[in-house]
Design an enzyme around this catalytic site. Structure first.
Site, PDB file in Angstrom:
ATOM      1  N   ASP A 252     -28.222 -20.560  -1.214  1.00 27.81           N
ATOM      2  CA  ASP A 252     -27.401 -20.123  -2.340  1.00 27.81           C
ATOM      3  C   ASP A 252     -27.454 -18.598  -2.499  1.00 27.81           C
ATOM      4  O   ASP A 252     -26.414 -17.948  -2.633  1.00 27.81           O
ATOM      5  CB  ASP A 252     -27.889 -20.805  -3.624  1.00 27.81           C
ATOM      6  CG  ASP A 252     -27.165 -20.297  -4.868  1.00 27.81           C
ATOM      7  OD1 ASP A 252     -25.992 -20.648  -5.059  1.00 27.81           O
ATOM      8  OD2 ASP A 252     -27.784 -19.536  -5.629  1.00 27.81           O
TER       9      ASP A 252
ATOM     10  N   ALA B  56     -20.403 -28.291 -14.627  1.00 25.48           N
ATOM     11  CA  ALA B  56     -20.866 -27.467 -15.746  1.00 25.48           C
ATOM     12  C   ALA B  56     -19.951 -26.272 -15.986  1.00 25.48           C
ATOM     13  O   ALA B  56     -19.620 -25.944 -17.127  1.00 25.48           O
ATOM     14  CB  ALA B  56     -22.296 -26.996 -15.490  1.00 25.48           C
TER      15      ALA B  56
ATOM     16  N   GLU C 111     -32.074 -28.944  -8.902  1.00 22.48           N
ATOM     17  CA  GLU C 111     -31.324 -30.159  -8.590  1.00 22.48           C
ATOM     18  C   GLU C 111     -32.273 -31.213  -8.009  1.00 22.48           C
ATOM     19  O   GLU C 111     -33.374 -30.909  -7.535  1.00 22.48           O
ATOM     20  CB  GLU C 111     -30.231 -29.844  -7.559  1.00 22.48           C
ATOM     21  CG  GLU C 111     -29.226 -28.801  -8.009  1.00 22.48           C
ATOM     22  CD  GLU C 111     -28.237 -29.334  -9.029  1.00 22.48           C
ATOM     23  OE1 GLU C 111     -28.175 -30.574  -9.222  1.00 22.48           O
ATOM     24  OE2 GLU C 111     -27.519 -28.519  -9.643  1.00 22.48           O
TER      25      GLU C 111
ATOM     26  N   GLY D 204     -34.321 -29.736 -15.505  1.00 20.10           N
ATOM     27  CA  GLY D 204     -32.923 -29.517 -15.133  1.00 20.10           C
ATOM     28  C   GLY D 204     -32.657 -28.158 -14.527  1.00 20.10           C
ATOM     29  O   GLY D 204     -31.499 -27.786 -14.291  1.00 20.10           O
TER      30      GLY D 204
ATOM     31  N   THR E 236     -14.576 -26.239  -8.076  1.00 21.68           N
ATOM     32  CA  THR E 236     -15.099 -27.414  -7.384  1.00 21.68           C
ATOM     33  C   THR E 236     -16.394 -27.033  -6.664  1.00 21.68           C
ATOM     34  O   THR E 236     -16.710 -25.852  -6.515  1.00 21.68           O
ATOM     35  CB  THR E 236     -14.073 -27.966  -6.375  1.00 21.68           C
ATOM     36  OG1 THR E 236     -13.839 -26.998  -5.341  1.00 21.68           O
ATOM     37  CG2 THR E 236     -12.755 -28.302  -7.064  1.00 21.68           C
TER      38      THR E 236
ATOM     39  N   GLY F  95     -23.566 -15.393 -11.956  1.00 20.74           N
ATOM     40  CA  GLY F  95     -23.175 -15.956 -13.251  1.00 20.74           C
ATOM     41  C   GLY F  95     -22.476 -14.959 -14.152  1.00 20.74           C
ATOM     42  O   GLY F  95     -21.415 -14.432 -13.831  1.00 20.74           O
TER      43      GLY F  95
ATOM     44  N   LYS G 273     -24.364 -15.561  -1.881  1.00 19.34           N
ATOM     45  CA  LYS G 273     -24.026 -14.518  -2.849  1.00 19.34           C
ATOM     46  C   LYS G 273     -24.118 -13.130  -2.231  1.00 19.34           C
ATOM     47  O   LYS G 273     -23.259 -12.261  -2.473  1.00 19.34           O
ATOM     48  CB  LYS G 273     -24.929 -14.639  -4.072  1.00 19.34           C
ATOM     49  CG  LYS G 273     -24.697 -15.924  -4.859  1.00 19.34           C
ATOM     50  CD  LYS G 273     -25.785 -16.191  -5.886  1.00 19.34           C
ATOM     51  CE  LYS G 273     -25.548 -17.502  -6.614  1.00 19.34           C
ATOM     52  NZ  LYS G 273     -26.631 -17.865  -7.537  1.00 19.34           N
TER      53      LYS G 273
ATOM     54  N   GLU H  40     -15.752 -12.971  -9.754  1.00 20.19           N
ATOM     55  CA  GLU H  40     -16.992 -12.495 -10.373  1.00 20.19           C
ATOM     56  C   GLU H  40     -18.013 -13.608 -10.531  1.00 20.19           C
ATOM     57  O   GLU H  40     -19.227 -13.402 -10.337  1.00 20.19           O
ATOM     58  CB  GLU H  40     -16.672 -11.890 -11.748  1.00 20.19           C
ATOM     59  CG  GLU H  40     -17.852 -11.274 -12.468  1.00 20.19           C
ATOM     60  CD  GLU H  40     -18.319  -9.981 -11.827  1.00 20.19           C
ATOM     61  OE1 GLU H  40     -19.303 -10.026 -11.055  1.00 20.19           O
ATOM     62  OE2 GLU H  40     -17.702  -8.940 -12.090  1.00 20.19           O
TER      63      GLU H  40
END
Length: 319
Positions: free
Chosen positions: A204, A13, A193, A190, A80, A138, A208, A133
């Protein structure tokens, strides 16, 4: 400012959105690689044709993907999938670019969270620089805000940095639903996952906040995921959110990066406070030495959103 030539590794994405939006930001894509192929053109690839081929045939071109690393480019975009431990192959991709004295922009969290010191050592020996960044929040300009203030003037960072977990907790609270029901809904939409482990177990978000800890430490210490205390949301019953609501509070998956270390876990927060963001929104609070608390909120995921952070980093590198 003149535009940069970009080599984009990864066509998920984020990578796809970087390829689509690069021209809008004044940059030229000269190479794109997925896991099995690459396409290279020093004059600029036909981005629409390449992405159409990826959609139709599952490949971007006919060249070996490693060839993209040696293409003509000013900035390598590493998009990736995130891997843990040795952070390969993303780390080696960035190392190759720096060894060529090229810049690198990462959307891949692995190298920055797991091998931050190694990255900075390579950067110190290169004419190229790295920016990342897009690895934290995001589209939200968190790292650049820390750069502007200076890491020495920010004492802590905390907040909500996983949209999937936040969506689930928001829906559980708003509708009185249980975790399994909302997870299934999130997968249908969506937002989650098929295997949501990375998000709902807090991994995750922890990556961060590890990255933020490394940025705030500014080389004095190095953190990895092993240094973080992590708890997810899978065991939170709907009744816990109901009880919290009776007291004017709610539950959010909150991460913290402080001088004491990195932690992520469910926390009670005021229902009308800044940390009770809903849906897939993210927020980070930065505690500053002279400007009080800064709240920075916005879309913390999504292809176009995260691509804006990548392309902003590119522009900063070539100013």
């Amino acid at each position: 400012m003149t535009g940069a030539q970009l080599a984009v590794l990864g066509v998920g994405a984020v990578g796809r959105s970087v390829v689509e939006l690069a021209d809008e930001y004044g940059h030229t894509v000269t190479a794109v690689a997925d896991s099995s192929s690459a396409v290279i053109d020093p004059d600029g690839i036909d981005t629409e044709a390449v992405l159409d081929r990826k959609a139709d045939e599952g490949v971007v071109g006919d060249t070996d993907p490693d060839a993209a690393l040696d293409a003509d480019y000013d900035v390598l975009v590493e998009a990736t999938p995130t891997t843990l431990g040795d952070a390969e192959p993303g780390f080696s991709h960035v190392a190759h670019a720096l060894n060529r004295d090229k810049h690198a922009v990462l959307a891949n969290k692995g190298p920055v969270a797991e091998r931050y010191g190694d990255l900075r050592e390579l950067e110190a020996d290169s004419d190229g620089r790295i920016r990342f960044e897009a690895t934290v929040g995001g589209a939200i300009p968190i790292c650049s805000t820390i750069d502007d203030f200076g890491p020495d003037h920010i004492t802590a960072a905390r907040g909500v940095l996983n949209g999937t977990a936040n969506f689930i907790l928001s829906r559980m609270a708003a509708e009185g639903l249980d975790y399994d029901h909302v997870l299934a809904e999130a997968q249908d939409l969506g937002v989650a996952e098929a295997d949501p482990t990375f998000d709902v177990e807090g991994i995750d978000a922890a990556l961060k906040f590890v990255i933020l800890s490394n940025v705030l430490a500014d080389g004095d210490e190095e953190y990895t995921l092993d240094d973080a205390t992590v708890e997810g949301i899978t065991d939170i019953p709907g009744t816990a959110l109901e009880l919290a609501a009776e007291d004017g509070r709610t539950i959010r998956l909150i991460g913290e990066a402080t001088p004491d270390g990195v932690s992520v876990g469910p926390r009670l927060v005021p229902d009308d406070g800044p940390l009770s963001v809903t849906g897939t929104l993210n927020i980070v609070q930065l505690e500053t030495t002279h400007a009080g608390r800064l709240n920075i909120s916005g879309r913390g995921a999504g292809g176009p959103e995260t691509a804006t952070a990548v392309l902003s980093d590119v522009s900063r590198l070539i100013e």
